[in-house]
Design a protein around this motif. Structure first.
Motif, PDB file in Angstrom:
ATOM      1  N   PHE A  87       0.762  -1.186  -0.086  1.00  0.00           N
ATOM      2  CA  PHE A  87      -0.079  -0.105  -0.285  1.00  0.00           C
ATOM      3  C   PHE A  87       1.217   1.128  -0.214  1.00  0.00           C
ATOM      4  CE2 PHE A  87      -1.883   3.137   2.570  1.00  0.00           C
ATOM      5  CZ  PHE A  87      -3.520   3.257   1.698  1.00  0.00           C
ATOM      6  N   VAL A  88       1.780   1.318   0.901  1.00  0.00           N
ATOM      7  CA  VAL A  88       2.483   2.457   0.198  1.00  0.00           C
ATOM      8  C   VAL A  88       3.730   2.534  -0.255  1.00  0.00           C
ATOM      9  CG1 VAL A  88       5.382   2.893   1.683  1.00  0.00           C
ATOM     10  CG2 VAL A  88       2.713   2.161   3.170  1.00  0.00           C
ATOM     11  N   LEU A  89       4.093   1.483  -1.189  1.00  0.00           N
ATOM     12  CA  LEU A  89       4.229   1.280  -2.348  1.00  0.00           C
ATOM     13  C   LEU A  89       3.234   1.886  -3.531  1.00  0.00           C
ATOM     14  CD1 LEU A  89       6.318  -2.041  -2.475  1.00  0.00           C
ATOM     15  CD2 LEU A  89       7.642   0.898  -2.254  1.00  0.00           C
ATOM     16  N   ILE A  90       2.269   1.789  -3.334  1.00  0.00           N
ATOM     17  CA  ILE A  90       1.123   2.917  -4.558  1.00  0.00           C
ATOM     18  C   ILE A  90       1.063   3.572  -3.997  1.00  0.00           C
ATOM     19  CG2 ILE A  90      -1.244   2.320  -5.145  1.00  0.00           C
ATOM     20  CD1 ILE A  90      -0.897  -0.528  -4.575  1.00  0.00           C
ATOM     21  N   MET A  91       1.015   3.919  -3.167  1.00  0.00           N
ATOM     22  CA  MET A  91       0.816   5.943  -2.097  1.00  0.00           C
ATOM     23  C   MET A  91       2.256   6.945  -2.829  1.00  0.00           C
ATOM     24  SD  MET A  91      -2.208   5.686  -1.122  1.00  0.00           S
ATOM     25  CE  MET A  91      -2.287   7.417  -1.379  1.00  0.00           C
ATOM     26  N   VAL A  92       3.217   5.845  -2.298  1.00  0.00           N
ATOM     27  CA  VAL A  92       4.368   6.365  -3.272  1.00  0.00           C
ATOM     28  C   VAL A  92       4.306   6.736  -4.384  1.00  0.00           C
ATOM     29  CG1 VAL A  92       7.020   6.578  -3.387  1.00  0.00           C
ATOM     30  CG2 VAL A  92       6.339   5.911  -1.090  1.00  0.00           C
ATOM     31  N   ALA A  93       4.015   5.560  -5.401  1.00  0.00           N
ATOM     32  CA  ALA A  93       4.249   5.776  -7.049  1.00  0.00           C
ATOM     33  C   ALA A  93       2.626   7.164  -7.649  1.00  0.00           C
ATOM     34  CB  ALA A  93       3.713   4.513  -7.564  1.00  0.00           C
ATOM     35  N   ILE A  94       2.402   6.746  -6.438  1.00  0.00           N
ATOM     36  CA  ILE A  94       0.498   7.900  -6.647  1.00  0.00           C
ATOM     37  C   ILE A  94       1.339   8.872  -6.927  1.00  0.00           C
ATOM     38  CG2 ILE A  94      -1.733   8.982  -6.694  1.00  0.00           C
ATOM     39  CD1 ILE A  94      -2.387   5.496  -5.744  1.00  0.00           C
ATOM     40  N   VAL A  95       1.629   9.642  -5.555  1.00  0.00           N
ATOM     41  CA  VAL A  95       2.662  10.820  -5.261  1.00  0.00           C
ATOM     42  C   VAL A  95       3.555  10.904  -6.402  1.00  0.00           C
ATOM     43  CG1 VAL A  95       3.378  12.653  -3.041  1.00  0.00           C
ATOM     44  CG2 VAL A  95       1.207  10.789  -2.883  1.00  0.00           C
ATOM     45  N   TYR A  96       4.182  10.436  -6.681  1.00  0.00           N
ATOM     46  CA  TYR A  96       5.206  10.897  -7.307  1.00  0.00           C
ATOM     47  C   TYR A  96       4.727  11.380  -9.072  1.00  0.00           C
ATOM     48  CZ  TYR A  96       9.231   9.986 -11.096  1.00  0.00           C
ATOM     49  OH  TYR A  96      10.377  10.355 -11.794  1.00  0.00           O
ATOM     50  N   GLY A  97       3.775  10.420  -9.744  1.00  0.00           N
ATOM     51  CA  GLY A  97       3.178  10.667 -10.424  1.00  0.00           C
ATOM     52  C   GLY A  97       2.576  12.145 -10.660  1.00  0.00           C
ATOM     53  N   LEU A  98       1.845  12.430  -9.077  1.00  0.00           N
ATOM     54  CA  LEU A  98       1.071  13.756 -10.060  1.00  0.00           C
ATOM     55  C   LEU A  98       2.032  15.238  -9.793  1.00  0.00           C
ATOM     56  CD1 LEU A  98      -1.765  12.720  -7.222  1.00  0.00           C
ATOM     57  CD2 LEU A  98      -2.487  12.801  -9.994  1.00  0.00           C
ATOM     58  N   ASP A  99       3.219  14.353  -9.040  1.00  0.00           N
ATOM     59  CA  ASP A  99       3.568  15.605  -8.511  1.00  0.00           C
ATOM     60  C   ASP A  99       4.301  15.499  -9.949  1.00  0.00           C
ATOM     61  OD1 ASP A  99       5.645  17.523  -6.989  1.00  0.00           O
ATOM     62  OD2 ASP A  99       7.292  15.362  -6.893  1.00  0.00           O
ATOM     63  N   SER A 100       4.856  14.799 -10.695  1.00  0.00           N
ATOM     64  CA  SER A 100       5.915  15.174 -11.292  1.00  0.00           C
ATOM     65  C   SER A 100       5.050  15.518 -12.776  1.00  0.00           C
ATOM     66  CB  SER A 100       6.723  13.310 -12.362  1.00  0.00           C
ATOM     67  OG  SER A 100       7.210  12.629 -11.348  1.00  0.00           O
ATOM     68  N   ALA A 101       3.948  14.678 -13.137  1.00  0.00           N
ATOM     69  CA  ALA A 101       2.670  15.884 -14.027  1.00  0.00           C
ATOM     70  C   ALA A 101       2.317  16.904 -13.862  1.00  0.00           C
ATOM     71  CB  ALA A 101       1.257  14.398 -14.147  1.00  0.00           C
ATOM     72  N   LEU A 102       1.787  17.008 -12.289  1.00  0.00           N
ATOM     73  CA  LEU A 102       1.589  18.514 -11.860  1.00  0.00           C
ATOM     74  C   LEU A 102       3.079  19.570 -12.669  1.00  0.00           C
ATOM     75  CD1 LEU A 102       0.317  18.350  -8.788  1.00  0.00           C
ATOM     76  CD2 LEU A 102      -1.305  18.874 -11.233  1.00  0.00           C
ATOM     77  N   GLY A 103       3.921  19.041 -12.256  1.00  0.00           N
ATOM     78  CA  GLY A 103       5.437  19.645 -12.262  1.00  0.00           C
ATOM     79  C   GLY A 103       5.874  20.090 -14.389  1.00  0.00           C
ATOM     80  N   TRP A 104       5.374  18.690 -14.573  1.00  0.00           N
ATOM     81  CA  TRP A 104       5.734  19.240 -16.256  1.00  0.00           C
ATOM     82  C   TRP A 104       4.595  20.499 -16.642  1.00  0.00           C
ATOM     83  CZ3 TRP A 104       1.607  17.949 -19.741  1.00  0.00           C
ATOM     84  CH2 TRP A 104       2.297  18.038 -21.198  1.00  0.00           C
ATOM     85  N   ALA A 105       3.524  20.073 -16.179  1.00  0.00           N
ATOM     86  CA  ALA A 105       2.300  21.500 -16.612  1.00  0.00           C
ATOM     87  C   ALA A 105       2.590  22.066 -16.289  1.00  0.00           C
ATOM     88  CB  ALA A 105       0.338  20.342 -15.729  1.00  0.00           C
ATOM     89  N   VAL A 106       3.109  22.639 -15.163  1.00  0.00           N
ATOM     90  CA  VAL A 106       3.766  24.017 -14.473  1.00  0.00           C
ATOM     91  C   VAL A 106       4.378  24.719 -15.466  1.00  0.00           C
ATOM     92  CG1 VAL A 106       4.709  25.327 -12.513  1.00  0.00           C
ATOM     93  CG2 VAL A 106       3.164  24.027 -12.193  1.00  0.00           C
ATOM     94  N   LEU A 107       5.330  24.201 -15.451  1.00  0.00           N
ATOM     95  CA  LEU A 107       6.497  24.399 -16.746  1.00  0.00           C
ATOM     96  C   LEU A 107       5.693  24.457 -17.930  1.00  0.00           C
ATOM     97  CD1 LEU A 107       9.744  21.627 -15.398  1.00  0.00           C
ATOM     98  CD2 LEU A 107       9.469  24.344 -15.210  1.00  0.00           C
ATOM     99  N   LYS A 108       5.233  23.541 -18.687  1.00  0.00           N
ATOM    100  CA  LYS A 108       4.340  24.831 -19.540  1.00  0.00           C
ATOM    101  C   LYS A 108       3.891  25.399 -19.783  1.00  0.00           C
ATOM    102  CE  LYS A 108       6.325  20.783 -22.884  1.00  0.00           C
ATOM    103  NZ  LYS A 108       6.886  21.225 -23.547  1.00  0.00           N
ATOM    104  N   VAL A 109       3.198  25.622 -18.948  1.00  0.00           N
ATOM    105  CA  VAL A 109       2.108  26.833 -18.370  1.00  0.00           C
ATOM    106  C   VAL A 109       3.444  27.806 -18.545  1.00  0.00           C
ATOM    107  CG1 VAL A 109       0.799  28.140 -17.410  1.00  0.00           C
ATOM    108  CG2 VAL A 109      -0.080  25.879 -17.635  1.00  0.00           C
ATOM    109  N   PHE A 110       3.916  27.723 -17.885  1.00  0.00           N
ATOM    110  CA  PHE A 110       4.865  29.045 -17.167  1.00  0.00           C
ATOM    111  C   PHE A 110       6.308  29.254 -18.156  1.00  0.00           C
ATOM    112  CE2 PHE A 110       2.117  28.271 -13.403  1.00  0.00           C
ATOM    113  CZ  PHE A 110       1.032  29.650 -13.361  1.00  0.00           C
ATOM    114  N   GLY A 111       6.230  28.348 -19.174  1.00  0.00           N
ATOM    115  CA  GLY A 111       7.229  28.334 -19.376  1.00  0.00           C
ATOM    116  C   GLY A 111       8.962  28.207 -19.408  1.00  0.00           C
ATOM    117  N   GLY A 112       8.983  26.981 -18.289  1.00  0.00           N
ATOM    118  CA  GLY A 112      10.399  26.928 -17.705  1.00  0.00           C
ATOM    119  C   GLY A 112      10.812  26.491 -18.728  1.00  0.00           C
ATOM    120  N   ALA A 113      12.600  26.268 -18.074  1.00  0.00           N
ATOM    121  CA  ALA A 113      13.314  25.309 -18.913  1.00  0.00           C
ATOM    122  C   ALA A 113      13.406  24.463 -18.873  1.00  0.00           C
ATOM    123  CB  ALA A 113      14.554  26.013 -17.872  1.00  0.00           C
TER     124      ALA A 113
END
Length: 81
Positions: free
Chosen positions: A55-81
């Motif tokens: 369960f902990v490994l699944i939750m870590v994967a979910i949080v990592y996936g959401l963090d990566s996706a949201l980080g990518w989206a923020v860089l696309k929206v605000f024009g990061g490097a």
């Protein structure tokens, strides 16, 4: 009609003086309560531990996936490097 019982213990009337429990009595009560506990078998313990780790490994994967996706989206929206 509700009765306000804040500040009072459930087993003693408010006029009675509180007494302290001796360490020996406290120890006996703890041992008595621990005798009532149903301890898990080794097989149960391994099963519960495995379920928790998966369960902990699944939750870590979910949080990592959401963090990566949201980080990518923020860089696309605000024009990061």
């Amino acid at each position: 009609m509700a009765i306000d019982t804040r500040g009072e213990t459930a087993d003693k009337p408010s006029g009675e003086k509180k007494t302290r429990t001796s360490p020996a009595l406290f120890y006996r009560q703890v041992v008595n309560e621990l005798r009532k506990v149903i301890w898990p078998t080794r097989k149960d313990l391994i099963t519960y531990t495995t379920v928790v780790l998966v369960f902990v490994l699944i939750m870590v994967a979910i949080v990592y996936g959401l963090d990566s996706a949201l980080g990518w989206a923020v860089l696309k929206v605000f024009g990061g490097a």
